[in-house]
Write a protein that holds these residues in place. Structure first.
Motif, PDB file in Angstrom:
ATOM      1  N   THR A 119       2.831  -6.201  -8.773  1.00  0.00           N
ATOM      2  CA  THR A 119       3.367  -5.030  -9.476  1.00  0.00           C
ATOM      3  C   THR A 119       4.880  -5.116  -9.643  1.00  0.00           C
ATOM      4  OG1 THR A 119       3.519  -3.827  -7.357  1.00  0.00           O
ATOM      5  CG2 THR A 119       1.504  -3.538  -8.674  1.00  0.00           C
ATOM      6  N   SER A 143       3.763   3.726  -9.054  1.00  0.00           N
ATOM      7  CA  SER A 143       2.943   4.868  -9.451  1.00  0.00           C
ATOM      8  C   SER A 143       2.795   4.907 -10.966  1.00  0.00           C
ATOM      9  CB  SER A 143       3.589   6.170  -8.951  1.00  0.00           C
ATOM     10  OG  SER A 143       2.918   7.300  -9.476  1.00  0.00           O
ATOM     11  N   ASN A 147      -0.498   8.476  -9.995  1.00  0.00           N
ATOM     12  CA  ASN A 147      -1.402   7.770  -9.095  1.00  0.00           C
ATOM     13  C   ASN A 147      -0.696   6.586  -8.451  1.00  0.00           C
ATOM     14  OD1 ASN A 147      -4.159   9.101  -9.850  1.00  0.00           O
ATOM     15  ND2 ASN A 147      -3.242   8.553 -11.826  1.00  0.00           N
ATOM     16  N   ILE A 149      -0.258   3.024  -6.863  1.00  0.00           N
ATOM     17  CA  ILE A 149      -0.974   1.765  -7.098  1.00  0.00           C
ATOM     18  C   ILE A 149      -0.501   0.717  -6.098  1.00  0.00           C
ATOM     19  CG2 ILE A 149      -1.308   2.246  -9.558  1.00  0.00           C
ATOM     20  CD1 ILE A 149       0.918   0.181 -10.085  1.00  0.00           C
ATOM     21  N   SER A 150      -1.428  -0.163  -5.727  1.00  0.00           N
ATOM     22  CA  SER A 150      -1.092  -1.228  -4.784  1.00  0.00           C
ATOM     23  C   SER A 150      -1.241  -2.614  -5.393  1.00  0.00           C
ATOM     24  CB  SER A 150      -1.983  -1.123  -3.539  1.00  0.00           C
ATOM     25  OG  SER A 150      -3.356  -1.204  -3.896  1.00  0.00           O
ATOM     26  N   ASP A 151      -1.911  -2.697  -6.559  1.00  0.00           N
ATOM     27  CA  ASP A 151      -2.050  -3.998  -7.213  1.00  0.00           C
ATOM     28  C   ASP A 151      -2.080  -3.815  -8.732  1.00  0.00           C
ATOM     29  OD1 ASP A 151      -4.808  -3.469  -8.077  1.00  0.00           O
ATOM     30  OD2 ASP A 151      -5.393  -3.858  -6.003  1.00  0.00           O
ATOM     31  N   GLN A 153      -4.328  -4.682 -10.978  1.00  0.00           N
ATOM     32  CA  GLN A 153      -5.572  -4.223 -11.570  1.00  0.00           C
ATOM     33  C   GLN A 153      -5.636  -2.703 -11.577  1.00  0.00           C
ATOM     34  OE1 GLN A 153      -8.038  -6.386 -12.997  1.00  0.00           O
ATOM     35  NE2 GLN A 153      -8.511  -4.399 -13.894  1.00  0.00           N
ATOM     36  N   GLU A 154      -5.135  -2.073 -10.523  1.00  0.00           N
ATOM     37  CA  GLU A 154      -5.091  -0.608 -10.479  1.00  0.00           C
ATOM     38  C   GLU A 154      -4.205  -0.080 -11.596  1.00  0.00           C
ATOM     39  OE1 GLU A 154      -5.803   0.618  -5.796  1.00  0.00           O
ATOM     40  OE2 GLU A 154      -3.776   0.387  -6.543  1.00  0.00           O
ATOM     41  N   ASN A 157      -6.174  -0.385 -14.851  1.00  0.00           N
ATOM     42  CA  ASN A 157      -7.262   0.592 -14.940  1.00  0.00           C
ATOM     43  C   ASN A 157      -6.754   1.966 -15.373  1.00  0.00           C
ATOM     44  OD1 ASN A 157      -8.843  -1.483 -14.010  1.00  0.00           O
ATOM     45  ND2 ASN A 157      -9.197  -0.601 -11.983  1.00  0.00           N
ATOM     46  N   ILE A 158      -5.642   2.378 -14.759  1.00  0.00           N
ATOM     47  CA  ILE A 158      -5.083   3.693 -15.091  1.00  0.00           C
ATOM     48  C   ILE A 158      -4.430   3.667 -16.459  1.00  0.00           C
ATOM     49  CG2 ILE A 158      -3.422   5.462 -14.405  1.00  0.00           C
ATOM     50  CD1 ILE A 158      -3.819   4.463 -11.495  1.00  0.00           C
ATOM     51  N   THR A 212     -12.169  -7.704  -7.423  1.00  0.00           N
ATOM     52  CA  THR A 212     -11.667  -6.546  -8.176  1.00  0.00           C
ATOM     53  C   THR A 212     -12.013  -6.674  -9.650  1.00  0.00           C
ATOM     54  OG1 THR A 212      -9.821  -6.287  -6.633  1.00  0.00           O
ATOM     55  CG2 THR A 212      -9.608  -5.214  -8.770  1.00  0.00           C
ATOM     56  N   PHE A 216     -14.492  -4.277 -11.770  1.00  0.00           N
ATOM     57  CA  PHE A 216     -13.912  -3.612 -12.940  1.00  0.00           C
ATOM     58  C   PHE A 216     -14.771  -3.839 -14.180  1.00  0.00           C
ATOM     59  CE2 PHE A 216     -10.999  -4.047 -16.659  1.00  0.00           C
ATOM     60  CZ  PHE A 216     -10.688  -2.681 -16.792  1.00  0.00           C
TER      61      PHE A 216
END
Length: 333
Positions: A119, A143, A147, A149-151, A153-154, A157-158, A212, A216
């Motif tokens: 990230t 964020s 939200n 996020i830690s990676d 892909q998150e 997704n968002i 992941t 997904f």
């Protein structure tokens, strides 16, 4: 020519892995296998080894494992129908499972080669949305839309759910900064904000990235099913063999790793689709076995066979319809 070769290789490997899953587990639980076939249509080669015939057929768009007692009554103790429900379910699950495993392996290889996206921003494109908002190289996204996020892909997704502006928080020199951006649409039709992120080569991170990605894409498949049920898809959202070949051709322009990623996606699609409770597919056969477990006795094999035959005819008709739409959409003729 490159497209044709890539398509044949991908279809061949995807089908081979799927059918090998059925074959291996069938042998493992003691089921008699008469034929292991890759491809459909006329046979162009065969090899007999033991009780099993290994055949190669002209069209690399399918394949099958022909087991004793799979679609008919059989008194052979090694027939599919005479094995325990759990053994039969394992055989039917094995094809899709192998496709998912191959997809995980492909994602892992790609991740090890190019690294796992983090990230932390590596480059901010000049005059892009992120540049205009004031985001800088080295900022770490923490964020998106409120939200955490830690990676990467998150983040994806968002970000995929954002329709207009997007709120992003980054960590810069220990200080949290907030930005509001207006994403742009690039030449490929993708929504972007004009950044590239740093990558990290790590076995653990690559394994995590693989799972992941798998989860997904399966989630996307479920979303697609929901959209299909509610009628929120159009003809252009579905592609048959012709459409997939065209997509493979487009992907080859971006290099071998892009083709590998597409192969993983096709594997997941095939595995997921085969597990749907549609007559003639593995998912339907599993459903019939579960009904058998509840009833305490199997359904009439002839009636079940008729249902699967009707489902097979439906699937062939659907494939022809989708292929016709592919031809019209791509202006092949």
């Amino acid at each position: 020519m490159t497209t044709a070769i890539a398509a044949i290789i991908i279809f061949f490997i995807v089908v081979l892995v799927h059918e090998f899953g059925h074959f291996a587990v069938a042998k493992l639980v003691g089921i008699k296998v008469h034929e292991f076939s890759i491809g459909m249509g006329p046979r162009i080669g065969k090899l007999n080894k033991g009780e099993t015939e290994y055949s190669l057929r002209v069209l690399p768009i399918g394949g099958y494992v022909r087991m004793e007692g799979e679609d008919e009554k059989s008194d052979d103790e090694r027939s599919f129908s005479n094995k325990s429900p759990i053994s039969r379910i394992l055989v039917l699950l094995a094809g899709a499972t192998m496709n998912f495993i191959l997809a995980l392996i492909i994602f892992f290889i790609v991740s090890i080669v190019i690294g796992t996206p983090t990230t932390e921003i590596d480059t901010v494109m000049q005059n892009g949305p992120a540049y205009e908002a004031g985001i800088k190289n080295g900022d770490k996204i923490i964020s998106v839309e409120g939200n955490k996020i830690s990676d990467w892909q998150e983040f994806k997704n968002i970000f995929a759910t954002v329709e207009n502006t997007v709120d992003i928080k980054v960590l810069r020199d220990g200080e949290v900064k907030s930005f509001t951006l207006d994403p742009q649409i690039d030449e490929s039709g993708n929504k972007v904000i004009g950044i590239s992120v740093k990558t990290n080569v790590s076995v653990i991170e690559s394994i995590k990235y693989s799972f992941t990605n798998l989860i997904f894409i399966i989630t996307l498949m479920f979303d697609f099913i929901k959209m299909a049920i509610t009628g929120n898809i159009n003809k252009g959202d579905v592609a048959g063999p012709i459409g997939v070949i065209q997509l493979i051709g487009e992907t080859t322009k971006y290099g071998f790793l892009s083709v590998l990623n597409l192969a993983a996606f096709i594997n997941i699609n095939l595995g997921f689709f085969n597990l749907l409770p549609i007559p003639a597919l593995d998912g339907s056969r599993i459903l019939f076995i579960l009904v058998e477990l509840v009833r305490g006795k199997p359904l009439d094999p002839e009636k079940e066979g008729i249902i699967h035959f009707i489902g097979f005819v439906f699937l062939i008709a659907l494939m022809l319809l989708i292929s016709y739409n592919d031809i019209n959409r791509l202006n092949i003729f």
